[in-house]
Design an enzyme around this catalytic site. Structure first.
Site, PDB file in Angstrom:
ATOM      1  CE  LYS A  53      22.804 -30.694 -38.895  1.00 17.07           C
ATOM      2  NZ  LYS A  53      24.168 -30.727 -38.363  1.00 17.07           N
ATOM      3  CD  GLN A  97      25.784 -33.220 -35.945  1.00 12.24           C
ATOM      4  OE1 GLN A  97      25.283 -33.022 -37.041  1.00 12.24           O
ATOM      5  NE2 GLN A  97      25.700 -32.337 -34.967  1.00 12.24           N
ATOM      6  CG  ASP A 120      28.329 -28.030 -41.130  1.00 10.90           C
ATOM      7  OD1 ASP A 120      27.189 -27.516 -41.096  1.00 10.90           O
ATOM      8  OD2 ASP A 120      28.610 -29.100 -40.557  1.00 10.90           O
TER       9      ASP A 120
END
Ligand code: NAD
Length: 294
Positions: A53, A97, A120
């Site tokens: 990412k 994460q 997200d």
């Protein structure tokens, strides 16, 4: 031969489009989009995902910040870190994460992320907005799939879409997106899960089959209707001595035999996976441009 839905190439195209937009923003004197990622502990797969990412941010000209915390960080310290990033006006998007260590509540941490920075799309606010068909940050994997269906002009209205798996990050949002009034969408959706009976029969009636079950090569040719569109979300590493790395990647679908029956299919690797990162970058750009929450 079926159409191979090429997620790698499509993701590259999206990244190029984002890079062009970033250059325009900068040329106009605007702020460079900035993504912050929080990584707790040293899980190998998580490090690989976060690394990919951050690298993708560089590719498109975004700023990125990687915050690394020890696996014994307290929940309170992590929540405080999220709040600091929430309050940092230079940061447009924030991801934490997953998975997190067991002593930390994923729900509490997710809910701490300001919805305006939740690129997200995991917060209740964004899931609710998506469900209502409002502007929202849609979770990256389902969003990537939607974009693939769009760019490959796959007809979805009136089709029977079967989704295997009901996780919050893939199956469940995917089922909502395919049913909503729009394109892609307007499908008749069946959401299946571990308690579903007669799964092979249900799958055989699918015009579009989206598989996010997390079991290697679970879907076989006898479960697929001739001419179906098959989207394989699964990713599994299996040992393969013939590869330099010692392993290869396979999906939730037995690709070779299913490809012989399908009209279109995503490969693994190079299908849904690369699109997930492209979608995350796109959400971050949307945030920088205040396109979702205004
Ligand atoms: P998960 O484990 O959270 O969910 C799996 C789902 O499958 C559950 O809802 C469960 O009810 C269902 N299920 C289990 N057994 C079943 C059965 N026998 N019949 C029907 N349904 C059954 O998984 P997830 O997080 O949604 O991920 C699924 C797969 O996708 C994994 O392989 C994961 O690695 C992969 N994944 C890939 C990406 C990507 O970017 N390509 C992103 C997320 C997840």
């Amino acid at each position: 031969m079926p159409t191979i839905i090429d997620g790698k190439q499509t993701a590259q195209e999206i990244k190029s489009e984002i890079a062009v937009r970033v250059a325009e923003i900068r040329a106009g004197g605007g702020k460079t989009p900035h993504l912050a990622a929080v990584l707790v502990g040293s899980d190998g797969a998580s490090q690989t995902y976060v690394g990919a990412k951050v690298k993708a941010c560089e590719e498109v000209g975004f700023k990125s910040t990687l915050v690394r915390l020890e696996s014994d960080v307290t929940e309170e310290d992590l929540l405080n870190m999220v709040e600091d990033i929430n309050n940092n006006p230079d940061i447009d998007g924030l991801i934490v994460q997953l998975p997190l260590p067991k002593h930390i509540s994923v729900d509490k941490v997710t809910n701490k992320i300001r919805p305006e920075k939740d690129v997200d799309g995991f917060t209740p606010a964004n899931v609710g907005r998506m469900t209502l068909n409002w502007p929202a940050y849609v979770a990256a994997t389902p969003y990537g799939i939607v974009e693939l269906l769009k760019r490959y002009e796959i007809e979805t209205a009136g089709k029977h879409c079967v989704v295997i798996g009901r996780s919050h990050i893939v199956g469940s949002p995917m089922s909502i997106l395919m049913a909503r009034n729009g394109y892609p969408g307007n499908a008749t959706v069946t959401l299946t899960h571990s308690k579903t009976q007669n799964l092979p029969e249900i799958c055989r009636s699918a015009d579009i089959l989206i598989v996010a079950i997390g079991k290697p090569e679970f879907v076989t040719a006898d479960m697929v209707k001739p001419g179906a569109v098959v989207i394989d979300v699964g990713i599994h590493r299996i040992q393969d001595a013939s590869k330099k790395s010692g392993f290869r990647l396979i999906g939730d679908v037995k690709f070779d035999e299913v490809a012989e029956k399908a009209a279109a299919i995503t490969p693994v690797p190079g299908g849904v996976g690369p699109m997930t990162i492209a979608a995350l970058l796109y959400n971050t750009l949307q945030s920088a441009e205040k396109k979702v929450f205004g």
